[in-house]
Design a protein around this motif. Structure first.
Motif, PDB file in Angstrom:
ATOM      1  N   UNK A 242      43.868  48.016  42.297  1.00 19.94           N
ATOM      2  CA  UNK A 242      43.114  47.502  41.156  1.00 19.94           C
ATOM      3  C   UNK A 242      41.701  47.227  41.643  1.00 19.94           C
ATOM      4  N   UNK A 243      40.752  47.247  40.717  1.00 17.32           N
ATOM      5  CA  UNK A 243      39.379  46.982  41.107  1.00 17.32           C
ATOM      6  C   UNK A 243      38.479  46.777  39.911  1.00 17.32           C
ATOM      7  N   UNK A 244      37.330  46.183  40.175  1.00 14.35           N
ATOM      8  CA  UNK A 244      36.341  45.949  39.135  1.00 14.35           C
ATOM      9  C   UNK A 244      34.937  46.015  39.724  1.00 14.35           C
ATOM     10  N   UNK A 245      34.007  46.525  38.933  1.00 18.60           N
ATOM     11  CA  UNK A 245      32.612  46.608  39.348  1.00 18.60           C
ATOM     12  C   UNK A 245      31.973  45.227  39.307  1.00 18.60           C
ATOM     13  N   UNK A 246      31.206  44.915  40.334  1.00 22.51           N
ATOM     14  CA  UNK A 246      30.437  43.674  40.365  1.00 22.51           C
ATOM     15  C   UNK A 246      29.003  43.959  40.792  1.00 22.51           C
ATOM     16  N   UNK A 247      28.082  43.218  40.211  1.00 24.70           N
ATOM     17  CA  UNK A 247      26.700  43.276  40.679  1.00 24.70           C
ATOM     18  C   UNK A 247      26.297  41.935  41.286  1.00 24.70           C
ATOM     19  N   UNK A 248      27.180  40.948  41.191  1.00 27.00           N
ATOM     20  CA  UNK A 248      26.935  39.644  41.800  1.00 27.00           C
ATOM     21  C   UNK A 248      27.666  39.581  43.135  1.00 27.00           C
ATOM     22  N   UNK A 249      26.997  40.047  44.169  1.00 21.45           N
ATOM     23  CA  UNK A 249      27.538  40.063  45.528  1.00 21.45           C
ATOM     24  C   UNK A 249      26.390  39.776  46.481  1.00 21.45           C
TER      25      UNK A 249
ATOM     26  N   UNK B  68      33.230  53.552  35.661  1.00 29.24           N
ATOM     27  CA  UNK B  68      34.691  53.606  35.501  1.00 29.24           C
ATOM     28  C   UNK B  68      35.333  52.254  35.814  1.00 29.24           C
ATOM     29  N   UNK B  69      34.907  51.616  36.904  1.00 31.35           N
ATOM     30  CA  UNK B  69      35.492  50.346  37.308  1.00 31.35           C
ATOM     31  C   UNK B  69      34.967  49.170  36.487  1.00 31.35           C
ATOM     32  N   UNK B  70      33.930  49.396  35.691  1.00 29.77           N
ATOM     33  CA  UNK B  70      33.391  48.339  34.824  1.00 29.77           C
ATOM     34  C   UNK B  70      34.189  48.207  33.530  1.00 29.77           C
ATOM     35  N   UNK B  71      35.078  49.150  33.247  1.00 30.53           N
ATOM     36  CA  UNK B  71      35.877  49.100  32.018  1.00 30.53           C
ATOM     37  C   UNK B  71      37.018  48.103  32.161  1.00 30.53           C
ATOM     38  N   UNK B  72      37.611  47.738  31.035  1.00 28.52           N
ATOM     39  CA  UNK B  72      38.748  46.807  31.034  1.00 28.52           C
ATOM     40  C   UNK B  72      40.076  47.516  31.290  1.00 28.52           C
ATOM     41  N   UNK B  73      40.087  48.864  31.320  1.00 25.63           N
ATOM     42  CA  UNK B  73      41.315  49.632  31.531  1.00 25.63           C
ATOM     43  C   UNK B  73      41.770  49.502  32.975  1.00 25.63           C
ATOM     44  N   UNK B  74      42.682  48.588  33.251  1.00 23.93           N
ATOM     45  CA  UNK B  74      43.137  48.351  34.614  1.00 23.93           C
ATOM     46  C   UNK B  74      43.952  49.477  35.193  1.00 23.93           C
TER      47      UNK B  74
END
Length: 150
Positions: free
Chosen positions: A20-27, A72-78
């Motif tokens: 699983x994963x998600x895009x972040x810009x706060x790092x 792709x990883x910014x979407x809610x589709x896990x």
């Protein structure tokens, strides 16, 4: 905040052998001694839930040619985020192939931050590749260019 350039990364975890994963810009880098990073995850994020349970996460610092992965990883589709994405297991975490950098972390603590949770991570492994990182600035993807020095 759109006027602030930020690195684009994908925070990853694993659930029953599935990535699983998600895009972040706060790092950001928090500390050199001990080495620590900070990531911010939406309170409703499936990735946050798994990071909280497992107490570890991967930080895939995307390269300048991986903007489609960022979207792709910014979407809610896990379920379908990793479909068509090359990845491997590194330190028991999903590592996306071709990134500009990779950081494996254990969770030091998780703090509240408005509609997000702030995850402080202890770095247990890090790797960098040659290539430019993906950045986000003024609602557009780009990369860093060094200024010419005189």
């Amino acid at each position: 905040m759109a006027h602030v350039a930020t690195p684009v990364s994908v925070v990853t975890s694993i659930n029953g052998g599935l990535p699983v994963g998600t895009t972040v810009s706060a790092f950001l880098s928090l500390s050199m001694n001990p080495p620590m990073v900070v990531v911010s995850l939406d309170r409703g994020s499936e990735t946050l839930e798994l990071v909280t349970e497992s107490r570890k996460f991967g930080l895939n610092i995307l390269s300048s040619d991986q903007h489609s992965a960022a979207m792709k990883f910014a979407t809610k589709d896990g379920v379908g985020k990793f479909h068509g994405v090359r990845w491997e297991i590194d330190h028991d975490l999903p590592r996306i192939i071709g990134t500009a950098g990779w950081v494996a972390c254990t969770v030091d603590r998780i703090l509240e931050g408005g509609d997000h949770m702030i995850v402080l991570g202890n770095v247990v492994a890090a790797d960098q590749q040659h290539g430019s990182p993906l950045t986000y600035h003024r609602r557009a993807f780009g990369t860093h260019s060094a200024l010419e020095t005189v």
